[in-house]
Design a protein around this motif. Structure first.
Motif, PDB file in Angstrom:
ATOM      1  N   LYS A 198       5.314  -0.466 -21.714  1.00 28.13           N
ATOM      2  CA  LYS A 198       4.216  -0.085 -22.604  1.00 28.13           C
ATOM      3  C   LYS A 198       2.871  -0.094 -21.886  1.00 28.13           C
ATOM      4  O   LYS A 198       2.025   0.784 -22.120  1.00 28.13           O
ATOM      5  CB  LYS A 198       4.182  -1.033 -23.803  1.00 28.13           C
ATOM      6  N   VAL A 199       2.666  -1.069 -20.994  1.00 28.97           N
ATOM      7  CA  VAL A 199       1.371  -1.161 -20.307  1.00 28.97           C
ATOM      8  C   VAL A 199       1.367  -0.395 -18.981  1.00 28.97           C
ATOM      9  O   VAL A 199       0.437  -0.536 -18.184  1.00 28.97           O
ATOM     10  CB  VAL A 199       0.962  -2.631 -20.074  1.00 28.97           C
ATOM     11  N   GLY A 200       2.403   0.392 -18.708  1.00 29.39           N
ATOM     12  CA  GLY A 200       2.391   1.269 -17.539  1.00 29.39           C
ATOM     13  C   GLY A 200       3.097   0.738 -16.320  1.00 29.39           C
ATOM     14  O   GLY A 200       2.941   1.296 -15.230  1.00 29.39           O
ATOM     15  N   LEU A 201       3.889  -0.338 -16.465  1.00 28.29           N
ATOM     16  CA  LEU A 201       4.665  -0.881 -15.350  1.00 28.29           C
ATOM     17  C   LEU A 201       6.095  -0.382 -15.502  1.00 28.29           C
ATOM     18  O   LEU A 201       6.868  -0.903 -16.312  1.00 28.29           O
ATOM     19  CB  LEU A 201       4.620  -2.408 -15.342  1.00 28.29           C
ATOM     20  N   GLU A 202       6.436   0.640 -14.734  1.00 30.50           N
ATOM     21  CA  GLU A 202       7.694   1.350 -14.928  1.00 30.50           C
ATOM     22  C   GLU A 202       8.880   0.548 -14.383  1.00 30.50           C
ATOM     23  O   GLU A 202       9.078   0.432 -13.183  1.00 30.50           O
ATOM     24  CB  GLU A 202       7.642   2.715 -14.225  1.00 30.50           C
ATOM     25  N   VAL A 203       9.677   0.002 -15.277  1.00 27.35           N
ATOM     26  CA  VAL A 203      10.829  -0.811 -14.903  1.00 27.35           C
ATOM     27  C   VAL A 203      11.977   0.110 -14.495  1.00 27.35           C
ATOM     28  O   VAL A 203      12.353   1.027 -15.228  1.00 27.35           O
ATOM     29  CB  VAL A 203      11.268  -1.729 -16.057  1.00 27.35           C
ATOM     30  N   GLU A 204      12.525  -0.136 -13.289  1.00 30.10           N
ATOM     31  CA  GLU A 204      13.622   0.681 -12.784  1.00 30.10           C
ATOM     32  C   GLU A 204      14.987   0.062 -13.059  1.00 30.10           C
ATOM     33  O   GLU A 204      15.939   0.768 -13.354  1.00 30.10           O
ATOM     34  CB  GLU A 204      13.467   0.902 -11.278  1.00 30.10           C
ATOM     35  N   GLU A 205      15.074  -1.258 -12.964  1.00 29.14           N
ATOM     36  CA  GLU A 205      16.378  -1.900 -13.123  1.00 29.14           C
ATOM     37  C   GLU A 205      16.183  -3.360 -13.512  1.00 29.14           C
ATOM     38  O   GLU A 205      15.229  -4.000 -13.099  1.00 29.14           O
ATOM     39  CB  GLU A 205      17.169  -1.812 -11.812  1.00 29.14           C
TER      40      GLU A 205
ATOM     41  N   THR B 245     -12.174  -8.185  -8.059  1.00 30.19           N
ATOM     42  CA  THR B 245     -11.981  -7.740  -6.667  1.00 30.19           C
ATOM     43  C   THR B 245     -10.569  -7.244  -6.402  1.00 30.19           C
ATOM     44  O   THR B 245     -10.359  -6.536  -5.407  1.00 30.19           O
ATOM     45  CB  THR B 245     -12.289  -8.903  -5.716  1.00 30.19           C
ATOM     46  N   TRP B 246      -9.605  -7.626  -7.225  1.00 33.79           N
ATOM     47  CA  TRP B 246      -8.221  -7.180  -6.994  1.00 33.79           C
ATOM     48  C   TRP B 246      -7.933  -5.811  -7.603  1.00 33.79           C
ATOM     49  O   TRP B 246      -6.792  -5.355  -7.555  1.00 33.79           O
ATOM     50  CB  TRP B 246      -7.245  -8.227  -7.538  1.00 33.79           C
ATOM     51  N   ARG B 247      -8.948  -5.134  -8.157  1.00 38.41           N
ATOM     52  CA  ARG B 247      -8.728  -3.815  -8.770  1.00 38.41           C
ATOM     53  C   ARG B 247      -9.533  -2.735  -8.043  1.00 38.41           C
ATOM     54  O   ARG B 247     -10.544  -2.223  -8.553  1.00 38.41           O
ATOM     55  CB  ARG B 247      -9.111  -3.847 -10.248  1.00 38.41           C
ATOM     56  N   PRO B 248      -9.135  -2.331  -6.830  1.00 36.01           N
ATOM     57  CA  PRO B 248      -9.874  -1.295  -6.096  1.00 36.01           C
ATOM     58  C   PRO B 248      -9.767   0.086  -6.739  1.00 36.01           C
ATOM     59  O   PRO B 248     -10.518   0.985  -6.373  1.00 36.01           O
ATOM     60  CB  PRO B 248      -9.203  -1.307  -4.716  1.00 36.01           C
ATOM     61  N   ASP B 249      -8.862   0.256  -7.700  1.00 30.10           N
ATOM     62  CA  ASP B 249      -8.662   1.565  -8.316  1.00 30.10           C
ATOM     63  C   ASP B 249      -9.695   1.866  -9.389  1.00 30.10           C
ATOM     64  O   ASP B 249      -9.834   3.020  -9.805  1.00 30.10           O
ATOM     65  CB  ASP B 249      -7.266   1.635  -8.935  1.00 30.10           C
ATOM     66  N   VAL B 250     -10.438   0.865  -9.863  1.00 28.16           N
ATOM     67  CA  VAL B 250     -11.398   1.079 -10.949  1.00 28.16           C
ATOM     68  C   VAL B 250     -12.745   1.464 -10.357  1.00 28.16           C
ATOM     69  O   VAL B 250     -13.376   0.678  -9.640  1.00 28.16           O
ATOM     70  CB  VAL B 250     -11.521  -0.188 -11.824  1.00 28.16           C
ATOM     71  N   GLU B 251     -13.186   2.707 -10.656  1.00 22.20           N
ATOM     72  CA  GLU B 251     -14.434   3.225 -10.095  1.00 22.20           C
ATOM     73  C   GLU B 251     -15.474   3.556 -11.152  1.00 22.20           C
ATOM     74  O   GLU B 251     -16.665   3.383 -10.933  1.00 22.20           O
ATOM     75  CB  GLU B 251     -14.146   4.493  -9.273  1.00 22.20           C
TER      76      GLU B 251
ATOM     77  N   TYR C 288       3.154  -2.418   3.592  1.00 24.26           N
ATOM     78  CA  TYR C 288       3.197  -1.828   2.252  1.00 24.26           C
ATOM     79  C   TYR C 288       2.017  -2.293   1.409  1.00 24.26           C
ATOM     80  O   TYR C 288       1.420  -1.510   0.665  1.00 24.26           O
ATOM     81  CB  TYR C 288       4.516  -2.204   1.585  1.00 24.26           C
ATOM     82  N   ARG C 289       1.666  -3.555   1.542  1.00 27.50           N
ATOM     83  CA  ARG C 289       0.578  -4.092   0.722  1.00 27.50           C
ATOM     84  C   ARG C 289      -0.797  -3.784   1.309  1.00 27.50           C
ATOM     85  O   ARG C 289      -1.708  -3.375   0.588  1.00 27.50           O
ATOM     86  CB  ARG C 289       0.768  -5.613   0.554  1.00 27.50           C
ATOM     87  N   PHE C 290      -0.971  -3.971   2.618  1.00 32.37           N
ATOM     88  CA  PHE C 290      -2.290  -3.741   3.218  1.00 32.37           C
ATOM     89  C   PHE C 290      -2.720  -2.286   3.123  1.00 32.37           C
ATOM     90  O   PHE C 290      -3.903  -1.999   2.911  1.00 32.37           O
ATOM     91  CB  PHE C 290      -2.285  -4.190   4.681  1.00 32.37           C
ATOM     92  N   GLU C 291      -1.792  -1.322   3.303  1.00 29.04           N
ATOM     93  CA  GLU C 291      -2.217   0.072   3.289  1.00 29.04           C
ATOM     94  C   GLU C 291      -2.524   0.557   1.877  1.00 29.04           C
ATOM     95  O   GLU C 291      -3.126   1.616   1.702  1.00 29.04           O
ATOM     96  CB  GLU C 291      -1.161   0.959   3.947  1.00 29.04           C
TER      97      GLU C 291
ATOM     98  N   PRO D 258       0.745   3.902  -7.067  1.00 28.77           N
ATOM     99  CA  PRO D 258      -0.282   3.821  -6.009  1.00 28.77           C
ATOM    100  C   PRO D 258      -1.625   3.292  -6.476  1.00 28.77           C
ATOM    101  O   PRO D 258      -2.377   2.734  -5.683  1.00 28.77           O
ATOM    102  CB  PRO D 258      -0.393   5.277  -5.526  1.00 28.77           C
ATOM    103  N   ASN D 259      -1.938   3.469  -7.771  1.00 30.10           N
ATOM    104  CA  ASN D 259      -3.253   3.032  -8.248  1.00 30.10           C
ATOM    105  C   ASN D 259      -3.301   1.557  -8.626  1.00 30.10           C
ATOM    106  O   ASN D 259      -4.354   1.053  -9.000  1.00 30.10           O
ATOM    107  CB  ASN D 259      -3.661   3.863  -9.472  1.00 30.10           C
ATOM    108  N   ARG D 260      -2.173   0.862  -8.514  1.00 30.31           N
ATOM    109  CA  ARG D 260      -2.153  -0.549  -8.914  1.00 30.31           C
ATOM    110  C   ARG D 260      -1.612  -1.433  -7.802  1.00 30.31           C
ATOM    111  O   ARG D 260      -0.541  -2.036  -7.911  1.00 30.31           O
ATOM    112  CB  ARG D 260      -1.301  -0.726 -10.185  1.00 30.31           C
ATOM    113  N   PRO D 261      -2.339  -1.547  -6.676  1.00 28.99           N
ATOM    114  CA  PRO D 261      -1.847  -2.396  -5.590  1.00 28.99           C
ATOM    115  C   PRO D 261      -1.763  -3.863  -5.971  1.00 28.99           C
ATOM    116  O   PRO D 261      -1.002  -4.621  -5.363  1.00 28.99           O
ATOM    117  CB  PRO D 261      -2.871  -2.168  -4.477  1.00 28.99           C
ATOM    118  N   ASP D 262      -2.532  -4.283  -6.990  1.00 27.31           N
ATOM    119  CA  ASP D 262      -2.484  -5.690  -7.388  1.00 27.31           C
ATOM    120  C   ASP D 262      -1.121  -6.079  -7.938  1.00 27.31           C
ATOM    121  O   ASP D 262      -0.716  -7.241  -7.870  1.00 27.31           O
ATOM    122  CB  ASP D 262      -3.579  -5.984  -8.419  1.00 27.31           C
ATOM    123  N   THR D 263      -0.369  -5.094  -8.501  1.00 26.14           N
ATOM    124  CA  THR D 263       0.940  -5.419  -9.076  1.00 26.14           C
ATOM    125  C   THR D 263       2.021  -5.604  -8.019  1.00 26.14           C
ATOM    126  O   THR D 263       3.196  -5.765  -8.349  1.00 26.14           O
ATOM    127  CB  THR D 263       1.375  -4.338 -10.080  1.00 26.14           C
ATOM    128  N   ASN D 264       1.631  -5.619  -6.733  1.00 19.28           N
ATOM    129  CA  ASN D 264       2.554  -6.065  -5.690  1.00 19.28           C
ATOM    130  C   ASN D 264       2.709  -7.580  -5.712  1.00 19.28           C
ATOM    131  O   ASN D 264       3.438  -8.136  -4.893  1.00 19.28           O
ATOM    132  CB  ASN D 264       2.063  -5.609  -4.314  1.00 19.28           C
TER     133      ASN D 264
END
Length: 792
Positions: free
Chosen positions: A27-34, A445-451, A356-359, A163-169
């Motif tokens: 519902k909040v946009g975290l696509e569960v695969e398995e 600071t953990w949300r670089p996607d918000v501009e 994967y996380r740094f880039e 890609p827009n949510r690196p914090d969810t790593n």
């Protein structure tokens, strides 16, 4: 990204079920695969009791056991050394799936003795690594589900990080999103204060501020490295990581827990200080994956005073790695430029969890917290004492505040979200809100996607629930206007039908090709070389589809195909201007053709290629009867078995012929290969003769066919003779066709015999013998004028 349910609950105080958590994540946009729930895999496995065990009559290492189970007394043949009377075991019945060995049990006969089911080891049930014997369970009633005996089993959730949510790593960001939606309460993150017993003894310097703006470090000395605690090992195993030792396991844990990659160096293996700098040509190091990598000046490396230790933010090296003898360590917690990391990883084809996380971007404010958490975990398990924290450089922590009008979410989405609810959502996600007419929202600071304000509105909308979007019925529109297809589209479609009609199969290949293949057929100006190719064998825009069709034919031949007939209608490129792109219909014929009534086959030849090219030209409206054949040499074509069809001396409409033997060898295509290219854009458009179709004008009289055999110089094109005969009597001669060529006995040297059929079509009256003889005389005269003579 994988994590376990208990791991999530370390950060989220919730009583929600697994299904509720999965539903809310989506519902909040975290696509569960398995979702992997071990309790479901263990559902058929229950407690059994071994009543009797005796040696197998025909096998020393096997035992025949009588086992009390929920299905009654079962006979099971078992080879485990601890199979004996009086123990409780994990019983799997016939039909149960055993995940550790990927087997579904069936009734079996082992050395002549029937066996019904299986007594399992912990490894076979993926509950541990023990495979020395079957599981021996504590006191429990027969038939009790195994999951109730071995304790609660931790489900594993696997979801796709966008890609827009690196914090969810990191697991904490997932817990934060779920708490914002109301599924529980986010627990405070406890960052322990680590007492500094001494000053940092290792000099830490960042000499590449663009690639590594900040490099934090902390030293622990006097520790005893060893296995990590059981709870930590179980978490890592659950997400597919292999526990190594406490020092390594801590860095892996924090990378997944808080999206904070770390690295640990054995201080005794260092030569001087630690430097984050750009690499130098000629330097190399052996990475932890046991491969050696050469670095260059575009890569950020971590080095001591003498050697490269590893690639910053990607992978460390074996020279400074930690093992069971390590007692003094330097913990690295740094921030690396995402673009530098991505370019380095791609250049070296090197992937890792850290890369994967740094880039994708990590929290630049997490350097010190990462060091403290890692140090506290290591000190608790391994002992030792810690130094003070040193941070070289300045972390690129940006104070970002966005002006946000609360009505923006309604303007963009149509959802009416009360201001109090918006503030609640944003605060729960870590944003700081200063209310007013227009809100000032401080971005964590953990949300670089918000501009901008649209990003803030998106956060509110996704947590409030996109299922709350208002719906409306769109007004019915009239029929869409039908577009008249362009001439290029009509020709491309006609070319496809023509190629399919002569037995070719359509291929769709890349618009790129390899440089070597392109060079075989055309020059390669700099403009068609790609600056950033997707692979080394797709580095130039194709000057013709032929190299790609030849690769496809080669792959088919390598897999046993006896005949390949392919075509493609698509672009060919000579430069980077609009005029440098042409549309061509390209075909290829290789291998044996259709077998005749005697069972023999013929390989394709230059004549098959010419016939195919003419078929395409006729289909797209080219004046085939007016085309001239030229035999100028063509790159990639056979020098004496190829030609060009031109309308006039300069306008080339098609190229045809056999593939050059050297090119055929390069593509592993034995025998002859016929190829052709038709330039669809080069054919002049037909003149507009008006909308009215002319009268059909079918002749009422039967045609007359006459065959002639002419001796003709071998070096002259046969087409010149055919055209000369065609012009002998334009009123009566309807068609001229060359149907045989003979060279041999009875034909003078330097000449060949051409058999030609001429079709005479009377329009007014039936031809008499005299009329036919007169036309024949004119045909012979025209042939003689061209250099031919009637064969006796």
């Amino acid at each position: 990204m994988k994590f376990t349910l208990s791991w999530l609950k370390d950060h989220l105080d919730t009583d929600a079920s697994l299904d509720q958590i999965i539903e809310t994540m989506v519902k909040v946009g975290l696509e569960v695969e398995e979702v992997i729930d071990p309790s479901e895999a263990l559902a058929p496995v229950t407690v059994g009791y071994v009543k009797h065990a005796e040696p197998h009559p025909d096998a020393d290492r096997l035992r025949v056991c009588k086992v009390d189970t929920k299905d009654g007394e079962m006979q099971i043949v078992c080879g485990a050394p601890n199979a004996r009377e009086g123990i409780r075991v994990a019983y799997a019945p016939v039909g149960a799936y055993i995940p550790g060995i990927d087997v579904t049990l069936s009734k079996a006969k082992i050395r002549g003795v029937e066996s019904f089911g299986m007594m399992c080891s912990s490894r076979e049930l993926e509950l541990g690594d023990d495979h020395d014997g079957i599981m021996e369970l504590p006191e429990a009633e027969v038939g009790t589900p195994l999951a109730d005996v071995v304790g609660p089993l931790d489900p594993v959730i696997d979801f796709e990080v966008t890609p827009n949510r690196p914090d969810t790593n990191g697991v904490r960001a997932i817990a934060r999103d779920l708490a914002a939606e109301g599924l529980g309460t986010l627990k405070p993150l406890e960052v322990p204060e680590v007492e500094a017993s001494f000053d940092q003894p290792v000099t830490v310097i960042t000499e590449a501020p663009d690639a590594c703006p900040a490099f934090g470090a902390l030293t622990i000395r006097g520790l005893k490295n060893g296995p990590s605690p059981e709870w930590l090992q179980q978490r890592l195993k659950a997400i597919g990581l292999r526990p190594i030792n406490m020092l390594v396991d801590v860095t892996n844990f924090l990378s997944y827990d808080a999206a904070r990659p770390l690295h640990v160096y054995d201080i005794k293996k260092l030569n001087g200080g630690v430097h984050a700098r750009m690499g130098k040509v000629g330097e190399s190091f052996e990475a932890l994956n046991d491969k050696e990598y050469a670095v260059d000046e575009t890569m950020c490396v971590i080095a001591d005073d003498e050697n490269v230790l590893g690639l910053g933010g990607i992978m460390g090296g074996t020279s400074s790695g930690c093992d069971e003898t390590t007692t003094d360590v330097l913990i690295e917690s740094a921030y690396f430029d995402p673009l530098t990391i991505a370019k380095t990883g791609r250049k070296l084809s090197l992937t890792s969890d850290a890369r994967y996380r740094f880039e994708r971007g990590i929290d630049p404010a997490s350097i010190e917290d990462g060091l403290k958490r890692a140090a506290a975990m290591i000190l608790e398990t391994c002992g030792g004492e810690a130094s003070s924290i040193t941070i070289a450089g300045t972390p690129p922590v940006e104070e970002k505040t966005v002006s946000y009008p609360p009505a923006e979410v309604t303007r963009l989405t149509g959802m009416d979200v009360p201001e109090s609810r918006q503030e609640e959502i944003l605060s729960a996600l870590g944003f700081e809100v200063s209310r007013g007419g227009t809100w000032d929202v401080k971005v964590p600071t953990w949300r670089p996607d918000v501009e901008g304000k649209a990003d803030i509105a998106e956060e509110v909308a996704r947590v409030h629930g996109l299922d709350n979007l208002p719906t409306d019925v769109l007004p019915r529109l009239g029929d869409a206007p039908r577009r008249q297809p362009a001439l290029s589209e009509i020709r491309a479609d006609a070319a496809r039908r023509a190629c399919a009609g002569i037995g070719l199969m359509e291929a769709v290949t890349w618009a790129f090709t390899d440089e070597e293949g392109a060079a075989r057929f055309a020059e390669q100006p700099k403009e068609i070389h790609l600056l950033n190719p997707i692979s080394s064998d797709l580095s130039v825009m194709r000057p013709t589809p032929l190299p790609n069709l030849l690769l496809a034919a080669s792959r088919n031949a390598a897999r046993g195909a006896e005949s390949v007939r392919l075509f493609e209608v698509g672009g060919a490129y000579t430069d980077n201007t609009p005029k440098g792109q042409r549309t061509v219909a390209t075909g290829l014929l290789w291998g044996a053709g259709v077998r005749d009534w005697q069972g023999s086959t013929d390989e394709p030849s230059v004549f098959d290629a010419k016939a195919a090219a003419l078929s395409v030209l006729e289909a797209i409206g080219a004046p085939a009867s007016r085309l001239m054949v030229f035999s100028d040499p063509l790159p990639g074509y056979h020098p004496t078995r190829s030609g060009q069809l031109r309308l006039g001396p300069k306008n080339t409409l098609a190229r045809f012929g056999e593939l050059h033997p050297s090119v055929a060898k390069a593509y592993d295509l034995p025998g002859r290969t016929a190829i052709f290219e038709v330039e669809l854009d080069a054919v002049p458009p037909a003149k507009n003769k008006g909308a009215t179709k002319p009268a059909l004008g079918l002749p009422e009289l039967m045609p007359v066919r006459r065959d002639f055999a002419f001796l003709y110089p071998a070096e002259k094109p046969a087409s010149d003779l055919v055209k000369a005969i065609q012009g002998a009597d334009k009123a009566l001669i309807d068609d001229v066709r060359l149907f045989d060529v003979y060279v041999g006995k009875g034909v003078p040297e330097g000449q060949r015999s051409l058999a030609i059929e001429v079709v005479l079509q009377p329009n007014k009256e039936t031809l008499t013998d005299k009329d036919i003889e007169a036309v024949s005389a004119r045909i012979v005269a025209a042939a003689e004028k061209q250099g031919g003579s009637l064969r006796g």
